[in-house]
Design an enzyme around this catalytic site. Structure first.
Site, PDB file in Angstrom:
ATOM      1  N   LYS A 117       0.749  -1.405  -0.097  1.00  6.82           N
ATOM      2  CA  LYS A 117      -0.048   0.013   0.041  1.00  6.82           C
ATOM      3  C   LYS A 117       0.972   1.179   0.182  1.00  6.82           C
ATOM      4  O   LYS A 117       0.419   2.395  -0.071  1.00  6.82           O
ATOM      5  CB  LYS A 117      -0.977   0.023   1.093  1.00  6.82           C
ATOM      6  CG  LYS A 117      -2.145  -1.043   0.929  1.00  6.82           C
ATOM      7  CD  LYS A 117      -3.361  -0.962   2.130  1.00  6.82           C
ATOM      8  CE  LYS A 117      -2.625  -1.423   3.441  1.00  6.82           C
ATOM      9  NZ  LYS A 117      -2.385  -2.628   3.490  1.00  6.82           N
ATOM     10  N   TYR A 148       1.103   3.817   6.645  1.00  9.15           N
ATOM     11  CA  TYR A 148       2.171   3.323   6.626  1.00  9.15           C
ATOM     12  C   TYR A 148       3.250   4.593   6.667  1.00  9.15           C
ATOM     13  O   TYR A 148       4.516   4.541   7.135  1.00  9.15           O
ATOM     14  CB  TYR A 148       2.613   2.610   5.118  1.00  9.15           C
ATOM     15  CG  TYR A 148       2.110   1.290   5.173  1.00  9.15           C
ATOM     16  CD1 TYR A 148       1.713   0.559   6.206  1.00  9.15           C
ATOM     17  CD2 TYR A 148       2.081   0.789   4.013  1.00  9.15           C
ATOM     18  CE1 TYR A 148       1.049  -0.873   6.005  1.00  9.15           C
ATOM     19  CE2 TYR A 148       1.615  -0.533   3.572  1.00  9.15           C
ATOM     20  CZ  TYR A 148       1.203  -1.252   5.058  1.00  9.15           C
ATOM     21  OH  TYR A 148       0.730  -2.540   4.597  1.00  9.15           O
TER      22      TYR A 148
END
Length: 359
Positions: A117, A148
């Site tokens: 991702k 993230y």
């Protein structure tokens, strides 16, 4: 390849997850590592000292880790929330709390595990922006929220403040042995195949035409464990972000037949569109219970061995997904894993441990 020699004491955050479990098994057999495994509930892994605390509870973390001299932190934990804003908030706090709890320890390196991702956006925005393959570590971040990125920023900030080195690891779909976690395509497909065999259903690819026909890759959890260990002990790999994949690529139109042949089930004709497993398997709990009783399997709820939503998410992407490993190769990490064998070896282990039928 220069190796850093030191007393190595690892703390694996998220030791019961797919990545953490396989990393723990890897470190446990290495003579020069002492390993602690952290989870919300105590977990029994041979050769690993179990610790229990909630990453959202800073005081509990401090108490649990008091007196532990941790040299290497491997952060493999995450929680899925109802929105990406909440993903950023909660998963950011988890990492920040743990680093704060270790601020007085002799921490020398922190390895953070994120994933694909990073390149194609969060759950909510996956595919919204242009996706460029193969993924390369120097690609810019996508717009929008992404937990993230939140975790990376916390990692970079605390590395400067506390003086440790860091590495970020970006696997694609992880394949390996672990039961009862949120993201495990291998066990999910094993359960799907077992249900197809028991009921006579055709084993039909449930995802998008792009993923069925396009180029993909996966990451063997055992290879990821070796990569994490390598980066934490290799000077040239410090303060770097890395893709981590098996090293081969495939098309699911080929891989699907490989899996069907392993389980000796009939492949259904691909319909040319998505047919999510989450919808197909919604009423299959009683079938799974019957399979457990018939084959004397370890009693395990279907939603503990199969994460339908996650496999649907991976297989329904509207873009190809594969990563470049040149950066790791150039720095000396040369491990390779054939991807169909990653699945086969996982299925063999699931049979051996009686989580799926052996015949």
């Amino acid at each position: 390849m220069v190796q850093t020699k030191m007393n190595k004491t690892a703390l694996i955050a998220g030791v019961t997850g797919l990545t953490g479990h396989n990393l723990a098994n890897h470190l446990a057999v290495l003579a020069d590592w002492k390993t602690y495994g952290l989870s919300r509930k105590l977990s029994a892994i041979a050769g690993v000292d179990a610790l229990a605390a909630d990453l959202l509870d800073l005081e509990a973390l401090k108490q649990t880790l008091k007196g532990k001299e941790i040299s290497h932190l491997f952060f493999t934990s995450w929680q899925k929330m109802e929105s990406e804003e909440r993903n950023c908030e909660v998963n950011g706090v988890m990492l920040k709390n743990l680093l704060a709890a270790l601020s007085e320890s002799s921490l020398s390196h922190v390895a953070l595990v994120t994933g694909g991702k990073n390149y194609f956006g969060s759950f909510a925005e996956s595919g919204k922006y242009q996706v460029v393959t193969p993924y390369r570590e120097e690609q810019r971040r996508k717009p929008g929220l992404n937990f993230y990125y939140t975790q990376e920023d916390i990692l970079f900030e605390q590395a400067k403040a506390q003086g440790f080195s860091w590495s970020v690891h970006r696997p694609d779909t992880v394949v390996g042995f672990s039961v009862g976690n949120l993201m495990n395509m291998g066990t999910t497909l094993a359960a799907y195949a077992a249900i197809c065999r028991e009921t006579g259903m055709a084993f039909t690819f449930p995802g998008s035409p792009t993923i069925y026909n396009g180029v993909c890759d996966v990451t063997d959890a055992r290879l990821l464990a070796r990569h994490l260990t390598w980066s934490a002990t290799t000077d040239l790999a410090k303060n770097q972000a890395f893709n981590v994949v098996n090293g081969d690529v495939f098309r699911w139109s080929w891989m699907w037949q490989q899996l069907a042949d392993y389980f000796q089930v009939e492949v259904g004709a691909y319909p040319g569109h998505e047919n999510p497993l989450e919808n197909q398997m919604r009423e299959m709990g009683p079938v799974w219970s019957r399979i457990i009783e018939k084959y004397d399997l370890v009693p395990t709820a279907l939603d503990q061995i199969a994460s339908w939503w996650h496999t649907d998410s991976d297989l329904s992407r509207p873009f190809e997904t594969f990563a470049d490993m040149s950066k790791s190769r150039k720095l000396g990490f040369l491990d390779y894993q054939k991807s169909n064998e990653s699945f086969f070896e996982l299925f063999d282990q699931l049979k051996k441990t009686r989580f799926i039928p052996s015949s």
